[in-house]
Design a protein around this motif. Structure first.
Motif, PDB file in Angstrom:
ATOM      1  N   UNK A 176       0.829  -1.207   0.000  1.00 52.29           N
ATOM      2  CA  UNK A 176       0.000   0.000   0.000  1.00 52.29           C
ATOM      3  C   UNK A 176       0.861   1.253   0.000  1.00 52.29           C
ATOM      4  N   UNK A 177       1.697   1.416   1.001  1.00 55.74           N
ATOM      5  CA  UNK A 177       2.549   2.615   1.111  1.00 55.74           C
ATOM      6  C   UNK A 177       3.907   2.227   1.669  1.00 55.74           C
ATOM      7  N   UNK A 178       4.859   3.114   1.452  1.00 60.23           N
ATOM      8  CA  UNK A 178       6.183   3.010   2.064  1.00 60.23           C
ATOM      9  C   UNK A 178       6.531   4.367   2.656  1.00 60.23           C
ATOM     10  N   UNK A 179       7.016   4.357   3.894  1.00 56.86           N
ATOM     11  CA  UNK A 179       7.355   5.587   4.587  1.00 56.86           C
ATOM     12  C   UNK A 179       8.750   5.479   5.173  1.00 56.86           C
ATOM     13  N   UNK A 180       9.442   6.600   5.191  1.00 56.30           N
ATOM     14  CA  UNK A 180      10.732   6.691   5.873  1.00 56.30           C
ATOM     15  C   UNK A 180      10.514   7.487   7.145  1.00 56.30           C
TER      16      UNK A 180
ATOM     17  N   UNK B 253       0.003   6.838   9.843  1.00 53.62           N
ATOM     18  CA  UNK B 253       0.415   5.909   8.797  1.00 53.62           C
ATOM     19  C   UNK B 253       0.403   6.564   7.420  1.00 53.62           C
ATOM     20  N   UNK B 254      -0.532   7.457   7.181  1.00 50.05           N
ATOM     21  CA  UNK B 254      -0.672   8.044   5.850  1.00 50.05           C
ATOM     22  C   UNK B 254       0.508   8.939   5.506  1.00 50.05           C
ATOM     23  N   UNK B 255       0.934   9.763   6.475  1.00 47.18           N
ATOM     24  CA  UNK B 255       1.989  10.735   6.194  1.00 47.18           C
ATOM     25  C   UNK B 255       3.322  10.392   6.821  1.00 47.18           C
ATOM     26  N   UNK B 256       3.318   9.524   7.828  1.00 45.99           N
ATOM     27  CA  UNK B 256       4.544   9.215   8.545  1.00 45.99           C
ATOM     28  C   UNK B 256       4.922  10.252   9.583  1.00 45.99           C
ATOM     29  N   UNK B 257       4.101  11.286   9.766  1.00 46.46           N
ATOM     30  CA  UNK B 257       4.400  12.351  10.717  1.00 46.46           C
ATOM     31  C   UNK B 257       4.242  11.842  12.143  1.00 46.46           C
ATOM     32  N   UNK B 258       5.118  12.285  13.023  1.00 47.44           N
ATOM     33  CA  UNK B 258       5.071  11.902  14.428  1.00 47.44           C
ATOM     34  C   UNK B 258       3.998  12.695  15.154  1.00 47.44           C
ATOM     35  N   UNK B 259       3.110  11.999  15.829  1.00 45.79           N
ATOM     36  CA  UNK B 259       2.029  12.627  16.591  1.00 45.79           C
ATOM     37  C   UNK B 259       2.437  12.835  18.041  1.00 45.79           C
ATOM     38  N   UNK B 260       3.117  11.838  18.613  1.00 52.13           N
ATOM     39  CA  UNK B 260       3.523  11.911  20.011  1.00 52.13           C
ATOM     40  C   UNK B 260       4.819  11.132  20.165  1.00 52.13           C
ATOM     41  N   UNK B 261       5.760  11.757  20.905  1.00 50.98           N
ATOM     42  CA  UNK B 261       7.039  11.094  21.165  1.00 50.98           C
ATOM     43  C   UNK B 261       7.394  11.365  22.615  1.00 50.98           C
ATOM     44  N   UNK B 262       7.462  10.316  23.414  1.00 50.48           N
ATOM     45  CA  UNK B 262       7.708  10.508  24.833  1.00 50.48           C
ATOM     46  C   UNK B 262       8.438   9.324  25.426  1.00 50.48           C
TER      47      UNK B 262
END
Length: 751
Positions: free
Chosen positions: A61-65, A100-109
């Motif tokens: 479906x998709x590939x993200x880095x 999943x769609x953009x690969x952007x981080x929503x939360x990092x803790x």
């Protein structure tokens, strides 16, 4: 003198021709409509069941880095249920939630404030659980749960991830010597928490917390207990805890296993060793392993490509780990097993980048396809088993869409014995649903087909002799005046709704038969004796008395005999039961003969359904016998044959196609009957020919479960498959019956 044709008006001929053509067209259209309706039913059933046999599919479906902020390896990955967000837990002790769609981080803790303590092991409680056990270098374990809150601001779905600590922010000390944890397993229930771990020193630690609610404050208090394992130090490859917190599974790299019973202690006070041995008969080493959904079955793969399922089976008082079934891996060495979160299926990744999909109950390999990710670091399957995430060592994440809607269905799952989880041996079982989410559906058609044939057999056993013999007497021996009264009366029984018969059978007949069981069997035994005895007595009466009853009316004088014998049998029920069976025939059958007895059983179904089937068989057979040309009977009698010889040698062979048709139509009615079986039996899907046990038929099963089945689910389509099996059964039986009927017609048509 003019002929009839000359007297008929000229305009009548075209009108008669028109009526003949119209009747031909209407009858042909009606017959065509019936055939078309049957074909539509057939194609609709095929349309509903075809998806059951479709192959599994997977496509990229998709590939993200991912934008990694630290050079740490991924230790755990999860896909949120909606398939819109992923969680990656790294060895640095940080949780990263990404779209999943953009690969952007929503939360990092970070998961723990003491960053100086290294995270050494991560373990999920179960395939369908979001509770994680985080083992650290100081021998402590932190329990964390990742949760996802759904909200809809401006009518748009928003998923807000968070990390929760169900047992507090403080870690639990598991390894008393403070050594780093290498392996970890945990199970958390309402009753307690069990944590098992092995440290880098080789020591095994098991800690049990019993949960108790404070009577005053309502808070949950944990009472700690350290369990002792009297085992030599060795390096294990995996630890697993069963769902009931009883069995601890220890697997080493050499392929050996040990099962510890956490509920029993040996003489030394240590937890008892329940079983030990080797997983693979050829001595292969362990490649990878996992617990299947539900925490009952263990999956283990060897370095030689063997993949098997195991679970504990009780033999008497003791339990042992049994190998249940093996799966065809094509000889590939598997590196990772991913159990599904809602079904008894799993995915397997091998060293060559191949993905294989299996289902345990169906014992099927559904797919084998290259995903070309040989450097896979972690992988995760979505809760709905419709997506797969693979992450390589460089942070590249690939998302694969999976189409695998109905993996449970196979010929073996439907028609052969299956060894289900927690069962002592393979069995035929139908159990489509339960209260737990980790339930293993059991879709065996064998007990349903057996119940269908059992109900039809006992119904025909009662109906066929009575209907055929009644038809013979009514059509051949009975006086025409009496026949004109009896035949419509019997045919009127066919108009009685089967739901009424089922209601009476379930609420009145079943308790009556149970209470008067001796009387029922006395009627079956004494009725023929009483009728034959009365016939013998009648034959010894003076001729002038016998001639008082006209020919063809003799059946009327049997009515008092039948009523009298029936009354006598039930009047003597208690006395005979006390004399022969100690006052309780049911207890005698159950205890002395060892035959189980249900109140709603096949005997009740046979009587009730027999009453429903008798009018059908009787009407068709009686018409066939009555339609035999009279000149055949008269000719036989004129040549010196007796009426009985004429009946056996001329009438019945000539009428045999019609009699056979009546039997087959009656059989079809018995096979397809729903309400009587549904209401007059316990509706239990068991395979037992015992006349005192109930059954469940295909038709009754469909009627019961279709309203509760989720549309387009496997259960829903399997019920349509059951309808298709019933349709094909009746079609095959009717086809065979028609062939036999035609041969009988050809054979005796020249009489």
């Amino acid at each position: 003198m003019t002929s009839l044709a000359e007297q008929t008006p000229k305009w009548m001929a075209p009108w008669r021709h028109f009526k003949d053509r119209a009747a031909t067209v209407v009858i042909s259209a009606g017959g065509g409509a019936v055939l078309m309706s049957i074909l539509l039913i057939f194609f609709y059933l095929v349309y509903e069941i075809l998806p059951l046999f479709s192959a599994a599919k997977i496509e990229l479906a998709t590939e993200q880095q991912l934008q990694l902020t630290a050079a740490t390896d991924a230790a755990y990955m999860y896909i949120e249920e909606q398939g819109e967000m992923s969680l990656i837990l790294d060895t640095g002790g940080h949780a990263r939630f990404s779209e999943l769609a953009s690969g952007a981080t929503v939360l990092y803790q970070p998961l723990r404030q003491q960053d100086s303590v290294a995270l050494t092991v991560v373990s999920a409680e179960a395939a369908d659980s979001r509770l994680l056990g985080l083992g650290y270098a100081d021998g402590t374990v932190l329990l964390a749960s990742h949760e996802y809150r759904l909200s809809y601001p401006d009518d748009k779905r928003l998923i807000t991830p968070r990390i929760e600590y169900p047992h507090g922010d403080d870690p639990i000390q598991v390894a008393a010597d403070g050594s780093a944890l290498a392996l970890l397993a945990l199970r958390d229930t309402d009753a307690g928490l069990v944590i098992a771990a092995q440290s880098t020193s080789g020591e095994l630690w098991v800690v049990r917390y019993t949960k108790e609610e404070n009577f005053l404050s309502g808070e949950i208090e944990l009472e700690r207990e350290e369990l002792s394992l009297n085992l030599p130090r060795k390096e294990y490859a995996a630890l697993y805890l069963g769902t009931d917190q009883r069995w601890l599974y220890l697997l080493d790299k050499a392929g050996a296993y040990q099962v510890i019973d956490l509920n029993r202690e040996d003489v030394s006070g240590a937890q008892q060793l329940a079983d030990e041995g080797r997983l693979f008969a050829d001595g292969s080493e362990l490649s990878t392993s996992s617990m299947l959904l539900g925490g009952i079955s263990l999956l283990a793969a060897s370095t030689d490509g063997e993949l098997s399922q195991y679970f504990m089976v009780r033999n008497g008082k003791e339990a042992a780990l049994n190998k249940i079934r093996s799966f065809d891996t094509g000889g590939a060495q598997l590196l990772q097993l991913l159990p599904e979160q809602r079904r008894k299926g799993f995915l397997a990744l091998d060293a060559d980048g191949q993905l294989q999909i299996f289902h345990t109950t169906g014992q099927r390999k559904l797919l084998s396809q290259s995903v070309d990710y040989r450097a896979t670091q972690v992988a995760a399957i979505a809760p709905r088993a419709d997506a797969l995430l693979l992450m390589d060592q460089n942070g590249k994440v690939s998302q694969w869409d999976i189409d695998n809607e109905h993996p449970e269905i196979s010929f073996s799952a439907l028609w052969t014995k299956i060894w289900y989880e927690s069962y002592p041996e393979p069995d035929y079982t139908w159990q489509s649903s339960a209260s737990s989410n980790d339930f293993e559906p059991k879709y065996s058609f064998a007990p349903l087909a057996f119940g269908t044939l059992k109900a039809a057999f006992y119904a025909m056993l009662i109906a066929a002799p009575l209907a055929i013999c009644g038809a013979i007497y009514t059509a051949y021996f009975m006086a025409p005046a009496l026949r004109r009264k009896i035949k419509p009366l019997i045919e009127l029984m066919e108009a009685l709704p089967t739901v009424i018969l089922g209601f009476l059978a379930g609420l009145w007949l079943a308790p009556f038969v149970e209470t008067n069981l001796t009387g029922v069997f006395s009627v079956l035994l004494l009725m023929p004796v009483g009728i034959l005895g009365f016939a013998f007595f009648w034959s010894r009466l003076p001729v002038n008395l016998r001639t008082l009853v006209p020919d063809g009316w003799h059946a009327a004088i049997l009515i008092p005999v039948v009523c009298g014998v029936t009354w006598l049998c039930f009047a003597m029920n208690d006395s005979v039961e006390l004399l022969l069976f100690g006052g309780d025939m049911r207890a005698w059958i159950t205890q002395d003969l060892g035959i189980s007895f249900d109140q709603r059983n096949a005997l009740v179904v046979g009587i009730a359904m027999g009453m429903a089937v008798i009018p059908t068989i009787f009407s068709i057979a009686e018409d066939a016998i009555f339609a035999v040309p009279k000149h055949l009977s008269y000719g036989s009698l004129a040549l010196g044959a007796t009426p009985w010889q004429t009946l056996v040698g001329v009438v019945i062979p000539t009428a045999s196609p019609g009699i056979f048709s009546g039997l087959m139509i009656g059989l079809g009615r018995a096979v397809g009957e729903t309400m009587i079986v549904l209401m007059a039996t316990g509706n239990t899907p068991i395979m037992d020919a015992n006349i005192f046990e109930g059954m469940r038929t295909l038709a009754a099963n469909i009627a019961v479960e279709v309203p509760e089945a989720e549309v387009d689910s496997s259960h829903f389509r399997i019920l349509f498959l059951a309808a298709f099996v019933l349709f094909m059964f009746t079609f095959v039986v009717n086809t065979i019956a028609e062939i036999i009927r035609q041969r009988l017609r050809v054979k005796y048509g020249s009489l």
